[in-house]
Design a protein around this motif. Structure first.
Motif, PDB file in Angstrom:
ATOM      1  N   LEU A  71       5.659   1.854   9.908  1.00  0.00           N
ATOM      2  CA  LEU A  71       5.889   2.071   8.480  1.00  0.00           C
ATOM      3  C   LEU A  71       6.605   0.861   7.901  1.00  0.00           C
ATOM      4  O   LEU A  71       7.619   0.413   8.453  1.00  0.00           O
ATOM      5  CB  LEU A  71       6.727   3.330   8.281  1.00  0.00           C
ATOM      6  CG  LEU A  71       7.208   3.635   6.857  1.00  0.00           C
ATOM      7  CD1 LEU A  71       6.023   3.908   5.944  1.00  0.00           C
ATOM      8  CD2 LEU A  71       8.170   4.823   6.873  1.00  0.00           C
TER       9      LEU A  71
ATOM     10  N   GLN B 289       7.500  -1.293   3.963  1.00  0.00           N
ATOM     11  CA  GLN B 289       7.454  -1.265   2.493  1.00  0.00           C
ATOM     12  C   GLN B 289       6.447  -2.287   1.977  1.00  0.00           C
ATOM     13  O   GLN B 289       6.158  -3.295   2.647  1.00  0.00           O
ATOM     14  CB  GLN B 289       8.826  -1.560   1.920  1.00  0.00           C
ATOM     15  CG  GLN B 289       9.834  -0.423   2.099  1.00  0.00           C
ATOM     16  CD  GLN B 289      11.120  -0.664   1.335  1.00  0.00           C
ATOM     17  OE1 GLN B 289      11.524  -1.800   1.134  1.00  0.00           O
ATOM     18  NE2 GLN B 289      11.764   0.416   0.908  1.00  0.00           N
ATOM     19  N   ALA B 290       5.945  -2.030   0.796  1.00  0.00           N
ATOM     20  CA  ALA B 290       5.030  -2.979   0.161  1.00  0.00           C
ATOM     21  C   ALA B 290       5.688  -4.355   0.079  1.00  0.00           C
ATOM     22  O   ALA B 290       6.867  -4.466  -0.238  1.00  0.00           O
ATOM     23  CB  ALA B 290       4.654  -2.485  -1.229  1.00  0.00           C
TER      24      ALA B 290
ATOM     25  N   LYS C 279       0.174  -4.142   1.199  1.00  0.00           N
ATOM     26  CA  LYS C 279       0.026  -3.298   0.019  1.00  0.00           C
ATOM     27  C   LYS C 279      -0.208  -1.861   0.458  1.00  0.00           C
ATOM     28  O   LYS C 279      -0.708  -1.627   1.571  1.00  0.00           O
ATOM     29  CB  LYS C 279      -1.165  -3.781  -0.801  1.00  0.00           C
ATOM     30  CG  LYS C 279      -1.131  -5.237  -1.200  1.00  0.00           C
ATOM     31  CD  LYS C 279      -2.427  -5.640  -1.903  1.00  0.00           C
ATOM     32  CE  LYS C 279      -2.422  -7.113  -2.283  1.00  0.00           C
ATOM     33  NZ  LYS C 279      -3.681  -7.508  -2.958  1.00  0.00           N
ATOM     34  N   PRO C 280       0.079  -0.913  -0.398  1.00  0.00           N
ATOM     35  CA  PRO C 280      -0.186   0.489  -0.029  1.00  0.00           C
ATOM     36  C   PRO C 280      -1.641   0.727   0.363  1.00  0.00           C
ATOM     37  O   PRO C 280      -1.913   1.558   1.253  1.00  0.00           O
ATOM     38  CB  PRO C 280       0.187   1.253  -1.297  1.00  0.00           C
ATOM     39  CG  PRO C 280       1.254   0.409  -1.921  1.00  0.00           C
ATOM     40  CD  PRO C 280       0.828  -1.011  -1.657  1.00  0.00           C
TER      41      PRO C 280
ATOM     42  N   THR D 176      -2.831   0.779   4.021  1.00  0.00           N
ATOM     43  CA  THR D 176      -2.532   1.913   4.888  1.00  0.00           C
ATOM     44  C   THR D 176      -3.801   2.427   5.549  1.00  0.00           C
ATOM     45  O   THR D 176      -4.784   2.738   4.876  1.00  0.00           O
ATOM     46  CB  THR D 176      -1.864   3.043   4.084  1.00  0.00           C
ATOM     47  OG1 THR D 176      -0.584   2.585   3.615  1.00  0.00           O
ATOM     48  CG2 THR D 176      -1.684   4.290   4.928  1.00  0.00           C
TER      49      THR D 176
ATOM     50  N   THR E 153       1.292   2.194   7.940  1.00  0.00           N
ATOM     51  CA  THR E 153       1.574   2.875   6.679  1.00  0.00           C
ATOM     52  C   THR E 153       2.437   1.970   5.807  1.00  0.00           C
ATOM     53  O   THR E 153       3.494   1.513   6.247  1.00  0.00           O
ATOM     54  CB  THR E 153       2.300   4.208   6.911  1.00  0.00           C
ATOM     55  OG1 THR E 153       1.505   5.041   7.767  1.00  0.00           O
ATOM     56  CG2 THR E 153       2.527   4.935   5.591  1.00  0.00           C
ATOM     57  N   VAL E 154       1.956   1.708   4.602  1.00  0.00           N
ATOM     58  CA  VAL E 154       2.677   0.846   3.668  1.00  0.00           C
ATOM     59  C   VAL E 154       3.124   1.703   2.493  1.00  0.00           C
ATOM     60  O   VAL E 154       2.298   2.271   1.780  1.00  0.00           O
ATOM     61  CB  VAL E 154       1.791  -0.314   3.188  1.00  0.00           C
ATOM     62  CG1 VAL E 154       2.598  -1.251   2.283  1.00  0.00           C
ATOM     63  CG2 VAL E 154       1.207  -1.065   4.366  1.00  0.00           C
ATOM     64  N   SER E 155       4.421   1.786   2.311  1.00  0.00           N
ATOM     65  CA  SER E 155       4.965   2.599   1.224  1.00  0.00           C
ATOM     66  C   SER E 155       5.164   1.747  -0.030  1.00  0.00           C
ATOM     67  O   SER E 155       5.469   0.557   0.058  1.00  0.00           O
ATOM     68  CB  SER E 155       6.285   3.226   1.638  1.00  0.00           C
ATOM     69  OG  SER E 155       7.248   2.224   1.894  1.00  0.00           O
ATOM     70  N   SER E 156       5.028   2.393  -1.176  1.00  0.00           N
ATOM     71  CA  SER E 156       5.155   1.662  -2.451  1.00  0.00           C
ATOM     72  C   SER E 156       6.588   1.667  -2.956  1.00  0.00           C
ATOM     73  O   SER E 156       7.437   2.351  -2.427  1.00  0.00           O
ATOM     74  CB  SER E 156       4.234   2.274  -3.498  1.00  0.00           C
ATOM     75  OG  SER E 156       4.535   3.643  -3.651  1.00  0.00           O
TER      76      SER E 156
END
Length: 124
Positions: free
Chosen positions: A11, A13-14, A87-88, A91, A121-124
């Motif tokens: 996981l 972050q963007a 980027k999200p 994902t 997984t990329v979170s926004s």
């Protein structure tokens, strides 16, 4: 028979980075072209990047060009996918794939061997 084992997903972050690894065994590493594919929920598995068995040529999907790089370490029998500026929409489950020969290809059915996949997984 070629075995491929991916690692390095997680996981993030963007805007962050991850490096995926693909450990190859069962065949001479220098004879295997390595590809990376990804599959998001509800979508088809798509090409991301590939590097030839010699390391002399590579190809990237338009969506990742300029952000992702691909490499291989012959001493470690391992391929890498360096993912920057994530980027999200990146994902997905990322799969390492292998095929015999020197030609870089971008279609799934040209790859004979597949890893089990690693989640990114990329979170926004």
């Amino acid at each position: 028979q070629v075995q491929l084992v991916e690692s390095g997903g997680g996981l993030v972050q963007a805007g962050g980075s991850l490096r995926l690894s693909c450990a190859v065994s069962g065949r001479t590493f220098s004879s295997v072209t390595i590809g990376w594919f990804r599959q998001a929920p509800g979508k088809e598995r798509e090409f991301v990047a590939a590097i030839s068995s010699s390391g002399g040529s590579a190809d990237f999907a338009a969506s990742v060009k300029g952000r992702f790089t691909i490499s291989r370490d012959y001493a470690k029998n391992t391929g890498y996918l360096q993912m920057n500026s994530l980027k999200p929409e990146d994902t997905a489950v990322y799969y390492c794939a292998g095929r015999s020969g020197v030609v870089v290809t971008t279609t799934r059915d040209t790859y004979n061997y597949w890893g089990q996949g690693t989640q990114v997984t990329v979170s926004s």
